[in-house]
Design a protein around this motif. Structure first.
Motif, short mmCIF file in Angstrom:
data_model
loop_
_atom_site.label_atom_id
_atom_site.label_comp_id
_atom_site.label_asym_id
_atom_site.label_seq_id
_atom_site.Cartn_x
_atom_site.Cartn_y
_atom_site.Cartn_z
N GLU A 411 0.85 -1.19 0.00
CA GLU A 411 0.00 0.00 0.00
C GLU A 411 0.90 1.25 0.00
N SER A 412 1.46 1.52 -1.17
CA SER A 412 2.43 2.63 -1.27
C SER A 412 1.79 3.99 -1.06
N GLU A 413 0.56 4.16 -1.50
CA GLU A 413 -0.10 5.46 -1.34
C GLU A 413 -0.27 5.78 0.14
N THR A 414 -0.73 4.78 0.89
CA THR A 414 -0.91 4.99 2.33
C THR A 414 0.44 5.25 2.99
N ALA A 415 1.49 4.55 2.55
CA ALA A 415 2.82 4.75 3.12
C ALA A 415 3.33 6.17 2.85
N ASP A 416 3.08 6.67 1.65
CA ASP A 416 3.54 8.04 1.31
C ASP A 416 2.85 9.07 2.18
N ILE A 417 1.58 8.89 2.40
CA ILE A 417 0.84 9.86 3.21
C ILE A 417 1.34 9.82 4.65
N ILE A 418 1.56 8.58 5.17
CA ILE A 418 2.07 8.48 6.54
C ILE A 418 3.45 9.09 6.64
N GLU A 419 4.28 8.96 5.59
CA GLU A 419 5.62 9.56 5.60
C GLU A 419 5.51 11.09 5.64
N ASN A 420 4.59 11.66 4.85
CA ASN A 420 4.41 13.12 4.88
C ASN A 420 3.97 13.59 6.25
N LEU A 421 3.06 12.80 6.86
CA LEU A 421 2.59 13.16 8.19
C LEU A 421 3.72 13.07 9.21
N PHE A 444 6.96 21.99 3.57
CA PHE A 444 5.95 21.67 4.57
C PHE A 444 4.55 21.79 3.98
N VAL A 445 4.34 22.89 3.23
CA VAL A 445 3.01 23.13 2.65
C VAL A 445 2.62 21.98 1.73
N GLU A 446 3.59 21.57 0.89
CA GLU A 446 3.29 20.49 -0.05
C GLU A 446 2.98 19.18 0.69
N ASN A 447 3.77 18.87 1.76
CA ASN A 447 3.50 17.66 2.55
C ASN A 447 2.10 17.70 3.16
N TYR A 448 1.76 18.86 3.70
CA TYR A 448 0.45 18.99 4.35
C TYR A 448 -0.68 18.80 3.34
N LEU A 449 -0.55 19.44 2.16
CA LEU A 449 -1.61 19.34 1.14
C LEU A 449 -1.71 17.93 0.56
N GLN A 450 -0.58 17.23 0.49
CA GLN A 450 -0.63 15.84 0.01
C GLN A 450 -1.46 14.99 0.98
N ILE A 451 -1.29 15.25 2.27
CA ILE A 451 -2.09 14.53 3.28
C ILE A 451 -3.56 14.85 3.11
N GLN A 452 -3.86 16.17 2.95
CA GLN A 452 -5.26 16.57 2.80
C GLN A 452 -5.87 16.02 1.51
N GLY A 457 -9.41 13.49 -1.63
CA GLY A 457 -9.42 12.90 -2.96
C GLY A 457 -9.45 13.97 -4.04
N GLU A 458 -10.27 13.69 -5.10
CA GLU A 458 -10.33 14.61 -6.24
C GLU A 458 -10.99 15.93 -5.88
N LYS A 459 -11.59 16.00 -4.72
CA LYS A 459 -12.25 17.24 -4.28
C LYS A 459 -11.26 18.37 -4.10
N LEU A 460 -10.00 18.04 -3.78
CA LEU A 460 -8.97 19.06 -3.51
C LEU A 460 -7.90 19.05 -4.59
N SER A 461 -7.58 20.23 -5.05
CA SER A 461 -6.42 20.42 -5.93
C SER A 461 -5.63 21.62 -5.42
N PHE A 462 -4.36 21.68 -5.75
CA PHE A 462 -3.54 22.81 -5.27
C PHE A 462 -2.46 23.12 -6.31
N SER A 463 -1.97 24.36 -6.23
CA SER A 463 -0.90 24.81 -7.15
C SER A 463 -0.04 25.84 -6.42
N ALA A 487 -7.36 27.22 5.37
CA ALA A 487 -8.14 27.13 4.13
C ALA A 487 -8.75 25.73 3.99
N CYS A 488 -7.99 24.69 4.39
CA CYS A 488 -8.50 23.33 4.25
C CYS A 488 -9.60 23.02 5.26
#
Length: 604
Positions: A411-421, A444-452, A457-463, A487-488
């Protein structure tokens, strides 16, 4: 400085008298003297300039007149018809008149009377066969004894300037002048065996009028070695004898020059006499002005300084008496007309001091106690904020174990999110420096937004858009993350449609501009005004009393970071989103180091 303190030992009246002497009387005398000398020097220079110009005009006029007459003499000297007439020996009177008529028909002599500077053209000859006429005269012993002939014979030059008084002309009625200036020369261009002399009389009145036209207060003289030939003192002097040069006083001469003839060995002096330039004489002529200046410059300052001296001295003395009472612990107010100047303000300040001296002592004690209370509250708030940041520490090891198990299960996606957290928790617990670069902050901002994004899901996008030259500028740690988190939590979470979070960081001139915008739920006007008012009146006590301190804490840390040199704007509309704009005014130190020391407290 001790030498200057001696001034404090003099009374105010004495000081004002010193001011009067050194700031009024002596400056007036010195200034007036300088003005008088300056005016006099300017007058002398102007007078000299005018004299120089007048002399140059006289020299030009003399040159024009005499050059014109010399030109006439040159033509006659070179005229072969005239030479033939005066050298021919006539056998009879009839032959002479025939030759004379031929000469008149050719207009040899009368032609040159067209010159306005020639008064008379006369040819003297030793040819005894001619008859005397208006232009031709035989040389006789009487003529050889005349003044002009003796001057010409004595000079022994081919051309001579003769100056003499002609007694034969003084009785003529119309426009004649006995004062005579003649140009004489030998007519020997073709025949040197006979004595023939050309005498051209200059029109004296032409030169005299040129001299009289020099309108000036000074006296202008044109002189030869013996006589005053021309003067601007009076007109119609043609029938008077020449004045001698001795009549000019040497002490009165202000300017002198000379005029040298081009063809004769002769010079004329040009002399100007004038009185001394005296500006004072013109001022004395207007006694009313002089008297008015004396009153204005002396009497008026004396009266004013006397009134000022009484005004200052009386009230200072009164203030000194009441201050003496204060030394004896007698607190009495001054009952008098204080005035609106500095002494009046001092009296009013004294009265205020007497009325409130005990109250001021109490205020000082109360202020010290309040200050200590505020400092304590500040420390408590800082500790509370730090405590809220450290709480997630116990979860770190657990999260790392979960991440490893997720990797094992694929479960690499879950692992990446836990790593960001985990990264966020680690940076939060191990705080380190309070100021980091924008590049690290955006990590930090990018890590936080990746978690969110994992959460929404597709509801959130960022740039992101970060200008390259902004990446190394330091800002307070987690300052951008706080607004992104807000904002989140308050914007994206409360809407059902897709939304975005956008961060833009640019540099404009000497400003760093950070914009955080979202397209979430937004705020109504009442909520927005409440938040703006809270930020505008932000204080340390609000951190301990408020449930949500993230935005408030970050705002105060940014204010401390830029020493209140920051512009903060927040705009929001319901169902459209929220925009936060932070403009920080930078100096050069911001490009390499933070503006503040790293040991400041962290209020996140």
């Amino acid at each position: 400085m001790k030498k200057l303190d001696i001034i404090n030992n003099y009374s105010i009246r004495t000081k004002l008298l010193i001011i009067y002497l050194f700031c009024v009387l002596i400056p007036i005398i010195v200034t007036n003297s300088i003005v008088y000398i300056t005016i006099k020097n300017n007058g002398v220079r102007e007078q000299k300039t005018n004299m120089e110009h007048a002399v140059e005009r006289v020299k030009y006029d003399l040159g024009s007149v005499l050059d014109d007459c010399v030109l006439v003499s040159d033509h006659l000297h070179n005229d072969i018809t005239l030479n033939d007439f005066i050298t021919k020996r006539y056998g009879s009177l009839l032959d002479y008149y025939e030759s004379y008529n031929y000469l008149l028909q050719n207009n040899v002599i009368n032609y040159y009377y067209n010159s306005q500077h020639v008064y008379q053209v006369t040819i003297y000859t030793d040819n005894q066969t001619i008859s005397d006429s208006g232009n031709f005269i035989k040389l006789t012993p009487e003529i050889r004894q005349s003044e002009w002939y003796r001057q010409f014979h004595k000079n022994k030059e081919a051309m001579n300037i003769s100056v003499y008084y002609d007694n034969n002309r003084k009785n003529f009625e119309f426009n004649n002048t006995a004062r005579t200036i003649s140009i004489t020369r030998k007519l020997d261009n073709f025949d040197k065996s006979h004595e023939n002399i050309l005498k051209i009389d200059v029109d004296y009145n032409v030169i005299l009028n040129d001299i009289l036209n020099e309108k000036m207060d000074a006296n202008l003289y044109v002189c030869n070695k013996n006589y005053i030939l021309f003067s601007n003192k009076k007109s119609n002097v043609g029938k008077e004898m020449f004045d001698t040069i001795d009549s000019i006083e040497a002490k009165d001469i202000k300017f002198s020059d000379f005029f040298r003839f081009k063809v004769a060995n002769e010079t004329w002096d040009i002399i100007i006499t004038a009185d001394e330039v005296s500006p004072l004489s013109k001022i004395v002529e207007k006694k009313e002005i002089l008297f008015g200046l004396a009153i204005f410059n002396l009497l008026l300052p004396t009266i004013i300084i006397g009134l000022v001296s009484h005004s200052i001295g009386y009230r200072v003395t009164l203030l000194g008496i009441y201050l003496g009472k204060v030394e004896k612990e007698e607190f009495s107010t001054i009952e008098s007309n204080e005035g609106q100047d500095e002494i009046g303000k001092l009296i009013r300040s004294y009265n205020l001091m007497v009325l409130r001296i005990k109250e001021l002592i109490e205020v000082v004690f109360k202020r010290d106690a309040e200050k200590q209370r505020l400092e304590l509250a500040k420390k408590q708030a800082e500790l509370k904020a730090l405590q809220s940041q450290v709480n997630p520490h116990f979860m770190f090891n657990t999260l790392e174990s979960i991440r490893m198990r997720s990797l094992i299960k694929g479960e690499s996606e879950t692992a990446d999110i836990i790593e960001n957290l985990s990264v966020l928790l680690r940076k939060t617990i191990n705080w380190g420096e309070d100021h980091i670069t924008i590049e690290d902050e955006m990590t930090f901002v990018e890590n936080y937004l990746q978690i969110q994004k994992y959460r929404f899901g597709e509801k959130l996008s960022f740039s992101f858009y970060i200008m390259e030259e902004c990446k190394n500028i330091k800002i307070p740690k987690l300052s951008i993350v706080s607004f992104v988190e807000n904002a989140c939590v308050h914007g994206i979470e409360e809407v059902s449609h897709n939304a975005s979070v956008n961060v833009s960081i640019v540099r404009s001139d000497n400003s760093l501009i950070i914009e955080i915008s979202d397209t979430g739920s937004g705020m109504d006007k009442e909520q927005l005004d409440l938040l703006r008012n809270k930020l505008r009146n932000a204080e340390i006590d609000m951190l301990s009393n408020s449930k949500s301190t993230g935005v408030l804490n970050t705002y105060m840390r940014l204010q401390m970071y830029c020493n209140n040199n920051m512009k903060f704007e927040i705009d929001s509309k319901p169902r459209e989103g929220t925009d936060v704009t932070i403009q920080i005014y930078l100096d050069e130190s911001n490009f390499t180091n933070s503006l503040f020391k790293n040991n400041q407290n962290n209020d996140f």
